[in-house]
Scaffold this motif. Structure first.
Motif, PDB file in Angstrom:
ATOM      1  N   LEU A 161       0.833  -1.210   0.000  1.00  0.00           N
ATOM      2  CA  LEU A 161       0.000   0.000   0.000  1.00  0.00           C
ATOM      3  C   LEU A 161       0.866   1.258   0.000  1.00  0.00           C
ATOM      4  O   LEU A 161       0.534   2.260  -0.616  1.00  0.00           O
ATOM      5  N   TRP A 162       1.987   1.184   0.712  1.00  0.00           N
ATOM      6  CA  TRP A 162       2.915   2.327   0.734  1.00  0.00           C
ATOM      7  C   TRP A 162       3.457   2.587  -0.674  1.00  0.00           C
ATOM      8  O   TRP A 162       3.486   3.723  -1.146  1.00  0.00           O
ATOM      9  N   GLY A 163       3.822   1.531  -1.373  1.00  0.00           N
ATOM     10  CA  GLY A 163       4.299   1.665  -2.750  1.00  0.00           C
ATOM     11  C   GLY A 163       3.234   2.278  -3.644  1.00  0.00           C
ATOM     12  O   GLY A 163       3.503   3.169  -4.459  1.00  0.00           O
ATOM     13  N   LEU A 164       1.997   1.809  -3.461  1.00  0.00           N
ATOM     14  CA  LEU A 164       0.887   2.306  -4.276  1.00  0.00           C
ATOM     15  C   LEU A 164       0.608   3.783  -3.962  1.00  0.00           C
ATOM     16  O   LEU A 164       0.285   4.571  -4.853  1.00  0.00           O
ATOM     17  N   GLY A 167       6.516   4.764   8.630  1.00  0.00           N
ATOM     18  CA  GLY A 167       5.940   4.440   9.953  1.00  0.00           C
ATOM     19  C   GLY A 167       4.575   5.084  10.118  1.00  0.00           C
ATOM     20  O   GLY A 167       3.612   4.437  10.541  1.00  0.00           O
ATOM     21  N   GLU A 168       4.479   6.357   9.765  1.00  0.00           N
ATOM     22  CA  GLU A 168       3.202   7.066   9.897  1.00  0.00           C
ATOM     23  C   GLU A 168       2.169   6.454   8.962  1.00  0.00           C
ATOM     24  O   GLU A 168       1.001   6.326   9.311  1.00  0.00           O
ATOM     25  N   TYR A 169       2.613   6.011   7.760  1.00  0.00           N
ATOM     26  CA  TYR A 169       1.646   5.433   6.826  1.00  0.00           C
ATOM     27  C   TYR A 169       1.124   4.089   7.341  1.00  0.00           C
ATOM     28  O   TYR A 169      -0.069   3.789   7.221  1.00  0.00           O
ATOM     29  N   GLY A 224      -5.342   2.004  10.928  1.00  0.00           N
ATOM     30  CA  GLY A 224      -6.662   2.624  11.107  1.00  0.00           C
ATOM     31  C   GLY A 224      -7.658   2.112  10.084  1.00  0.00           C
ATOM     32  O   GLY A 224      -8.788   1.743  10.422  1.00  0.00           O
ATOM     33  N   TRP A 225      -7.225   2.047   8.818  1.00  0.00           N
ATOM     34  CA  TRP A 225      -8.133   1.576   7.760  1.00  0.00           C
ATOM     35  C   TRP A 225      -8.599   0.147   8.016  1.00  0.00           C
ATOM     36  O   TRP A 225      -9.740  -0.199   7.720  1.00  0.00           O
ATOM     37  N   ARG A 237       4.957  15.568   1.121  1.00  0.00           N
ATOM     38  CA  ARG A 237       4.435  15.438   2.486  1.00  0.00           C
ATOM     39  C   ARG A 237       4.421  13.980   2.934  1.00  0.00           C
ATOM     40  O   ARG A 237       4.772  13.667   4.069  1.00  0.00           O
ATOM     41  N   ALA A 238       4.002  13.087   2.030  1.00  0.00           N
ATOM     42  CA  ALA A 238       3.934  11.662   2.391  1.00  0.00           C
ATOM     43  C   ALA A 238       5.325  11.122   2.706  1.00  0.00           C
ATOM     44  O   ALA A 238       5.513  10.402   3.695  1.00  0.00           O
TER      45      ALA A 238
END
Ligand SMILES: CC(C)(COP(=O)(O)OP(=O)(O)OC[C@H]1O[C@@H](n2cnc3c(N)ncnc32)[C@H](O)[C@@H]1OP(=O)(O)O)[C@@H](O)C(=O)NCCC(=O)NCCS
Length: 161
Positions: free
Chosen positions: A14-17, A42-44, A50-51, A35-36
């Motif tokens: 998901l991070w890659g996407l 870690g934050e992602y 959460g999702w 920003r990302a």
């Protein structure tokens, strides 16, 4: 192609996407690649947690040959279901992946008794607007300024779940 809810193990893909999405469509989302990247992996992962754990939201992913090729977030907005983070990787665009994701969102919404799907799309994102219209979304007439890209307006669209 398979549509399913995201798992915590999807985090690295998901991070890659997400990085791909923010580079590919920098004006389409309420986030930027800079920003990302500054917030970091870690934050992602915290966001992904959460999702996949919060009861008021879920993230649907499209999977082809075990690779994530798209996603759509759905959020209980009390009265309607909000759709966010619509993204399909370029190699599989034009093949109805968005429809699969929106169908899953509609089922999720109906199961919870919410009969309306609502989203916001950048006014000049004509391809996305056409794709949403093809799926039965219509403009509500409400427009909002993009939170940080101030000359740009976002268009609100709605359809029954
Ligand atoms: C908008 C988006 C989600 C649509 O997803 P999709 O699964 O390709 O949707 P569809 O299969 O319905 O195709 C939509 C349109 O894309 C266009 N398309 C077709 N092949 C394409 C390709 N290879 N590359 C780009 N666009 C293509 C076509 O105009 C198609 O409409 P048509 O079926 O009437 O010909 C996807 O293009 C995307 O992720 N775009 C970048 C991010 C974005 O704008 N997200 C929306 C945020 S609100």
């Amino acid at each position: 192609m398979r549509i399913r809810q995201a798992h915590i193990d999807d985090g690295p893909q998901l991070w890659g996407l997400r990085l791909e999405m923010l580079a590919d469509a920098p004006l389409a989302y309420l986030d930027t690649l800079d920003r990302a990247v500054a917030r970091g992996l870690g934050e992602y992962h915290h966001r992904v947690r959460g999702w996949v754990t919060e009861p008021d939201r879920t993230l649907f992913v499209a999977v082809r040959d075990s690779a994530l090729v798209g996603h759509l977030g759905v959020v209980d907005e009390r009265g309607y279901t909000g759709l966010v983070m619509a993204y399909v990787t370029p190699a599989v665009r034009g093949q109805g992946v968005l429809k699969g994701l929106v169908d899953a969102a509609a089922e999720w919404s109906k199961d919870a008794g919410r009969r309306e799907l609502l989203l916001e799309v950048m006014e000049r994102n004509h391809r996305a607007i056409r794709a949403y219209e093809k799926l039965g979304f219509t403009a509500t007439g409400n427009r909002h300024p993009h939170p940080y890209l101030t000359p740009f307006m976002e268009l609100e669209m709605v359809r029954p779940a």
